[in-house]
Design a protein around this motif. Structure first.
Motif, PDB file in Angstrom:
ATOM      1  N   THR A  62      19.824  71.482  26.667  1.00  0.00           N
ATOM      2  CA  THR A  62      18.777  70.297  26.604  1.00  0.00           C
ATOM      3  C   THR A  62      18.349  69.911  25.214  1.00  0.00           C
ATOM      4  O   THR A  62      18.551  70.876  24.382  1.00  0.00           O
ATOM      5  N   ASP A  63      17.557  68.755  25.028  1.00  0.00           N
ATOM      6  CA  ASP A  63      17.071  68.667  23.878  1.00  0.00           C
ATOM      7  C   ASP A  63      16.185  69.350  23.246  1.00  0.00           C
ATOM      8  O   ASP A  63      16.118  69.522  22.106  1.00  0.00           O
ATOM      9  N   ALA A  64      15.384  70.214  24.121  1.00  0.00           N
ATOM     10  CA  ALA A  64      14.540  71.202  23.677  1.00  0.00           C
ATOM     11  C   ALA A  64      15.187  72.685  23.306  1.00  0.00           C
ATOM     12  O   ALA A  64      14.503  73.555  22.954  1.00  0.00           O
ATOM     13  N   GLY A  65      16.712  72.666  23.566  1.00  0.00           N
ATOM     14  CA  GLY A  65      17.266  73.869  23.341  1.00  0.00           C
ATOM     15  C   GLY A  65      17.416  74.833  24.527  1.00  0.00           C
ATOM     16  O   GLY A  65      17.919  76.147  24.306  1.00  0.00           O
ATOM     17  N   ALA A  66      17.127  74.384  25.731  1.00  0.00           N
ATOM     18  CA  ALA A  66      17.153  75.256  26.836  1.00  0.00           C
ATOM     19  C   ALA A  66      18.678  75.034  27.613  1.00  0.00           C
ATOM     20  O   ALA A  66      19.388  73.907  27.613  1.00  0.00           O
ATOM     21  N   GLU A  67      19.131  76.139  28.180  1.00  0.00           N
ATOM     22  CA  GLU A  67      20.617  75.968  28.494  1.00  0.00           C
ATOM     23  C   GLU A  67      20.381  75.917  30.105  1.00  0.00           C
ATOM     24  O   GLU A  67      19.423  76.402  30.884  1.00  0.00           O
ATOM     25  N   VAL A  68      21.203  74.827  30.542  1.00  0.00           N
ATOM     26  CA  VAL A  68      21.116  74.529  31.983  1.00  0.00           C
ATOM     27  C   VAL A  68      22.817  74.523  32.569  1.00  0.00           C
ATOM     28  O   VAL A  68      23.614  74.382  31.638  1.00  0.00           O
ATOM     29  N   ALA A  69      22.904  75.194  33.610  1.00  0.00           N
ATOM     30  CA  ALA A  69      24.250  75.448  34.155  1.00  0.00           C
ATOM     31  C   ALA A  69      24.399  74.308  35.348  1.00  0.00           C
ATOM     32  O   ALA A  69      23.553  74.144  36.267  1.00  0.00           O
ATOM     33  N   VAL A  70      25.649  73.845  35.596  1.00  0.00           N
ATOM     34  CA  VAL A  70      25.908  72.625  36.341  1.00  0.00           C
ATOM     35  C   VAL A  70      27.257  73.370  37.458  1.00  0.00           C
ATOM     36  O   VAL A  70      28.344  73.363  36.601  1.00  0.00           O
ATOM     37  N   LEU A  71      26.991  73.482  38.314  1.00  0.00           N
ATOM     38  CA  LEU A  71      28.286  74.036  39.190  1.00  0.00           C
ATOM     39  C   LEU A  71      28.571  73.103  40.111  1.00  0.00           C
ATOM     40  O   LEU A  71      27.887  72.546  41.185  1.00  0.00           O
ATOM     41  N   ASP A  96      13.340  73.360  30.626  1.00  0.00           N
ATOM     42  CA  ASP A  96      12.521  73.277  29.776  1.00  0.00           C
ATOM     43  C   ASP A  96      10.936  73.925  29.977  1.00  0.00           C
ATOM     44  O   ASP A  96      10.072  73.816  28.856  1.00  0.00           O
ATOM     45  N   GLY A  97      10.820  74.543  31.050  1.00  0.00           N
ATOM     46  CA  GLY A  97       9.486  74.951  31.385  1.00  0.00           C
ATOM     47  C   GLY A  97       9.638  76.639  31.193  1.00  0.00           C
ATOM     48  O   GLY A  97      10.575  77.101  30.473  1.00  0.00           O
ATOM     49  N   PRO A  98       8.746  77.183  31.742  1.00  0.00           N
ATOM     50  CA  PRO A  98       8.462  78.789  31.578  1.00  0.00           C
ATOM     51  C   PRO A  98       9.527  79.488  32.509  1.00  0.00           C
ATOM     52  O   PRO A  98       9.101  79.808  33.584  1.00  0.00           O
ATOM     53  N   THR A  99      10.628  79.798  31.920  1.00  0.00           N
ATOM     54  CA  THR A  99      11.560  80.411  32.896  1.00  0.00           C
ATOM     55  C   THR A  99      11.186  81.900  33.474  1.00  0.00           C
ATOM     56  O   THR A  99      11.174  82.007  34.607  1.00  0.00           O
ATOM     57  N   ARG A 100      10.247  82.514  32.831  1.00  0.00           N
ATOM     58  CA  ARG A 100       9.832  83.915  33.361  1.00  0.00           C
ATOM     59  C   ARG A 100       8.847  83.772  34.428  1.00  0.00           C
ATOM     60  O   ARG A 100       8.974  84.309  35.454  1.00  0.00           O
ATOM     61  N   ALA A 142       3.380  73.050  25.090  1.00  0.00           N
ATOM     62  CA  ALA A 142       3.837  74.193  24.914  1.00  0.00           C
ATOM     63  C   ALA A 142       5.396  74.340  24.901  1.00  0.00           C
ATOM     64  O   ALA A 142       6.204  73.329  25.336  1.00  0.00           O
ATOM     65  N   HIS A 143       5.661  75.206  24.066  1.00  0.00           N
ATOM     66  CA  HIS A 143       7.311  75.201  23.833  1.00  0.00           C
ATOM     67  C   HIS A 143       7.517  76.684  24.271  1.00  0.00           C
ATOM     68  O   HIS A 143       7.098  77.613  23.938  1.00  0.00           O
ATOM     69  N   TYR A 144       8.344  76.707  25.520  1.00  0.00           N
ATOM     70  CA  TYR A 144       8.660  78.186  25.735  1.00  0.00           C
ATOM     71  C   TYR A 144      10.131  78.314  25.458  1.00  0.00           C
ATOM     72  O   TYR A 144      11.016  77.901  25.499  1.00  0.00           O
ATOM     73  N   THR A 145      10.074  79.971  25.257  1.00  0.00           N
ATOM     74  CA  THR A 145      11.369  80.679  24.899  1.00  0.00           C
ATOM     75  C   THR A 145      12.033  81.137  25.765  1.00  0.00           C
ATOM     76  O   THR A 145      13.311  81.558  25.722  1.00  0.00           O
TER      77      THR A 145
END
Length: 265
Positions: free
Chosen positions: A15-24, A204-208, A260-263
């Protein structure tokens, strides 16, 4: 990663924010039938996602239909023991593996979605549909009941009476009916675009925190409110050790909400 030679393909995007998305994507001819090759390909993709989880996953399909269901050749000649082993394997390798992914999983249904494809959608966190999508568990035509978790997950969302009706009649139900029952979360004219936008938002949100939500809801599913209450302090308490929470709290106190920016992990 892509592999167009297989009946499914798995792509990872950022994503633009640097998060990884998987499309199956299911992409195997006009009907996307679930035969042994489809199940094996899907299992391999889910193994890859389990080994290296992204921040959100989208399941979707190419073609005129999402899926025409299971290739009935798969059932021909099975003994009782072989039939039971088939279902044990599909639960372990597909349904339970989807539910155990530590990130949001979204399913996009643009058209007819039958049997295994619908049961897989019910293992996902959020199900979106196009207005013309239809859903069915039609195993009664071969003297079978849906056995990849569809009846019980449908009952969880729609109630046991609706689940009995849905399975026993073998009828097709439209997207609006499924939405009114609480099975489909939302209907969109361009469901693919809406689903992709949603997975980007979730990634782009809080994965944990999303993973913690899934664990708490799973505890409720398996043991009720009391069991969910019993695990929530530890599951939620662990979030205070994440940079997601620490950074979000600092940014909230400094500049207000929405910054917020989530890692992630």
């Amino acid at each position: 990663m892509t592999d167009t030679a297989r009946p499914t393909r798995l792509e990872r995007i950022t994503t633009d924010a640097g998060a990884e998305v998987a499309v199956l994507t299911f992409d195997d001819g006009a009907l996307n039938l679930f035969d042994r090759a489809m199940f094996d390909s899907l299992t391999a993709d889910l193994d890859a996602l389990t080994a290296a989880p992204p921040r959100a996953v989208l399941l979707r399909a190419e073609g005129r239909v999402v899926s025409g269901g299971v290739d009935v050749h798969l059932f021909d000649g099975l003994t009782e023991e072989q039939g039971a082993e088939l279902w044990r394997t599909l639960f372990a390798e597909i349904i339970h593996q989807i539910e155990a992914l530590p990130c949001p999983v979204v399913y996009s249904a643009h058209a007819l979605t039958l049997t295994a494809a619908f049961e897989i959608s019910l293992a996902c966190d959020i199900l979106l549909a196009a207005p013309k999508a239809k859903f069915g568990l039609v195993e009664t035509v071969v003297g079978l009941t849906p056995s990849m978790g569809g009846p019980q997950r449908l009952a969880e969302r729609a109630g046991s009476g609706r689940a009995r009706e849905f399975v026993m009649t073998g009828d097709l139900y439209d997207a609006e009916t499924m939405r009114s029952w609480g099975v489909v979360n939302a209907i969109h004219d361009d469901v693919d675009a809406a689903a992709k936008a949603l997975v980007v938002r979730l990634a782009d949100g809080p994965t944990r925190a999303h993973a913690a939500t899934k664990r708490i809801i799973e505890a409720w599913r398996s043991g009720g409110v009391a069991h969910a209450d019993s695990i929530t302090p530890d599951v939620s308490g662990a979030l205070f050790g994440t940079e997601d929470l620490r950074g979000a709290v600092r940014s909230f106190l400094k500049v207000g909400p929405g910054k917020a920016h989530y890692t992630g992990r």
